[in-house]
Design an enzyme around this catalytic site. Structure first.
Site, PDB file in Angstrom:
ATOM      1  N   ASP A   8       0.865  -1.175   0.000  1.00  8.16           N
ATOM      2  CA  ASP A   8       0.000   0.000   0.000  1.00  8.16           C
ATOM      3  C   ASP A   8       0.909   1.235   0.000  1.00  8.16           C
ATOM      4  O   ASP A   8       2.093   1.136   0.333  1.00  8.16           O
ATOM      5  CB  ASP A   8      -0.856  -0.044   1.277  1.00  8.16           C
ATOM      6  CG  ASP A   8      -1.570   1.262   1.528  1.00  8.16           C
ATOM      7  OD1 ASP A   8      -2.244   1.746   0.612  1.00  8.16           O
ATOM      8  OD2 ASP A   8      -1.450   1.793   2.657  1.00  8.16           O
ATOM      9  N   ASP A  10      -0.223   5.125   0.946  1.00  8.37           N
ATOM     10  CA  ASP A  10      -0.439   6.131   1.998  1.00  8.37           C
ATOM     11  C   ASP A  10      -0.514   5.504   3.389  1.00  8.37           C
ATOM     12  O   ASP A  10      -1.287   4.577   3.627  1.00  8.37           O
ATOM     13  CB  ASP A  10      -1.727   6.907   1.711  1.00  8.37           C
ATOM     14  CG  ASP A  10      -1.585   7.714   0.438  1.00  8.37           C
ATOM     15  OD1 ASP A  10      -0.660   8.536   0.377  1.00  8.37           O
ATOM     16  OD2 ASP A  10      -2.376   7.487  -0.492  1.00  8.37           O
TER      17      ASP A  10
HETATM   18  C1  XBP Z   1      -5.171   6.382   0.737  1.00  9.21           C
HETATM   19  C2  XBP Z   1      -6.338   7.148   0.316  1.00  9.21           C
HETATM   20  C3  XBP Z   1      -6.180   8.222  -0.655  1.00  9.21           C
HETATM   21  C4  XBP Z   1      -5.430   9.442  -0.191  1.00  9.21           C
HETATM   22  C5  XBP Z   1      -5.691  10.579  -1.151  1.00  9.21           C
HETATM   23  O1  XBP Z   1      -5.220   5.109   0.206  1.00  9.21           O
HETATM   24  O2  XBP Z   1      -7.423   6.883   0.734  1.00  9.21           O
HETATM   25  O3  XBP Z   1      -7.462   8.631  -0.970  1.00  9.21           O
HETATM   26  O4  XBP Z   1      -5.896   9.845   1.078  1.00  9.21           O
HETATM   27  O5  XBP Z   1      -5.326  10.266  -2.442  1.00  9.21           O
HETATM   28  P1  XBP Z   1      -3.999   4.021   0.294  1.00  9.21           P
HETATM   29  P2  XBP Z   1      -6.097  10.850  -3.714  1.00  9.21           P
HETATM   30  O6  XBP Z   1      -3.625   3.915   1.743  1.00  9.21           O
HETATM   31  O7  XBP Z   1      -4.625   2.783  -0.259  1.00  9.21           O
HETATM   32  O8  XBP Z   1      -2.884   4.500  -0.557  1.00  9.21           O
HETATM   33  O9  XBP Z   1      -6.562  12.230  -3.364  1.00  9.21           O
HETATM   34  O10 XBP Z   1      -5.076  10.846  -4.818  1.00  9.21           O
HETATM   35  O11 XBP Z   1      -7.254   9.943  -4.003  1.00  9.21           O
HETATM   36 MG    MG Z   2      -2.950   3.138   3.512  1.00 10.54          MG
END
Ligand code: XBP
Ligand code: MG
Length: 250
Positions: A8, A10
């Protein structure tokens, strides 16, 4: 046998949410002359909805506002541009042990991909400095954002990634930081899962994960194991991952 690591982005590779995405959303709101401001605590609640555009829509519902799809897309595009410059400035560093583990996994011949809800350009901006513009040498696939209709906790992005890599779920291990991500991986049939939680996710339910740690850790910055059958580790290594994979899959 463990064949591939699916990371993953973020919260897992880097603590992007609090000081990255949240800041970028707020600057985009300001630029659009909206009197919205997402504080740290409120943003924690909003993280229940994955995907930036989906999060904006959810917020609009919450405050009884309305926007056309084109307006939401434009606002999100502005937020993505801001996030990219924040990430490129090198202000959002990788979490402890992330680069070490990726380099070791590559050396040991494991395949790797990023499987995320975020927008693909954000990923490249984030990885550019730490991998000196050569992230493609490590990750064979960047499965991101809108390539699937339903974002995590739906399994779609994991299923999409595995299909493109020609892999089955028993060959993969998912590294996540949130319950939404864990559910996505599990619903895609991936049994071996590692959680590296963070301040936003530490109280979430990770019961079904194979191993839960506070960070991947390093020899001089040890991790803390919160859950799992492996407790005597200083940091998460490739051999830790192989062990939890074998225990989870067989
Ligand atoms: C993280 C998310 C994303 C980010 C924002 O998902 O939910 O929406 O907060 O990114 P993961 P965008 O942990 O799966 O990476 O604004 O580009 O959608
Ligand atoms: Mg995440």
């Amino acid at each position: 046998m463990l064949n591939a690591l699916l990371f993953d982005c973020d919260g897992t590779l880097a603590d992007t949410e609090r000081h990255g995405h949240r800041v970028a959303f707020n600057l985009a709101f300001e630029a659009a002359k909206l009197d919205w401001h997402w504080g740290e605590a409120e943003y924690g609640e909003l993280l229940a909805v994955t995907g930036g555009k989906e999060r904006i829509r959810h917020y609009l519902d919450r405050i009884g506002g309305s926007m056309t799809d084109a307006e939401v897309r434009a606002l999100h595009q502005s937020k993505s541009e801001i996030f990219k410059s924040l990430a490129k400035s090198g202000e959002i560093s990788l979490r402890p042990g992330v680069k070490r583990l990726i380099l070791d996994a590559k050396r040991e011949g494991l395949r790797m991909a990023i499987v995320t809800t975020t927008t693909e350009q954000n990923l490249h901006a984030l990885l550019e400095a730490p991998f000196k513009g050569r992230a493609n040498d490590y990750f064979e696939l960047f499965a991101a954002g809108d390539v699937v209709e339903y974002k995590k906790p739906a399994p779609d992005i994991y299923l999409w990634a595995m299909e493109h890599m020609g892999l089955g779920p028993m060959q993969c291990l998912a590294v996540e930081d949130s319950q939404n991500g864990l559910q996505a991986a599990k619903h895609a049939g991936i049994e071996s899962t590692l959680i590296t939680y963070n301040d936003y996710t530490r109280l979430e339910d990770f019961n079904s994960a194979s191993l839960v740690v506070d960070q991947l850790g390093n020899p001089d910055d040890p991790c803390r194991v919160q859950q799992g059958t492996i407790s005597e580790i200083e940091f998460v290594s490739v051999s830790t991952l192989k062990q939890i994979h074998d225990q989870s899959v067989y």
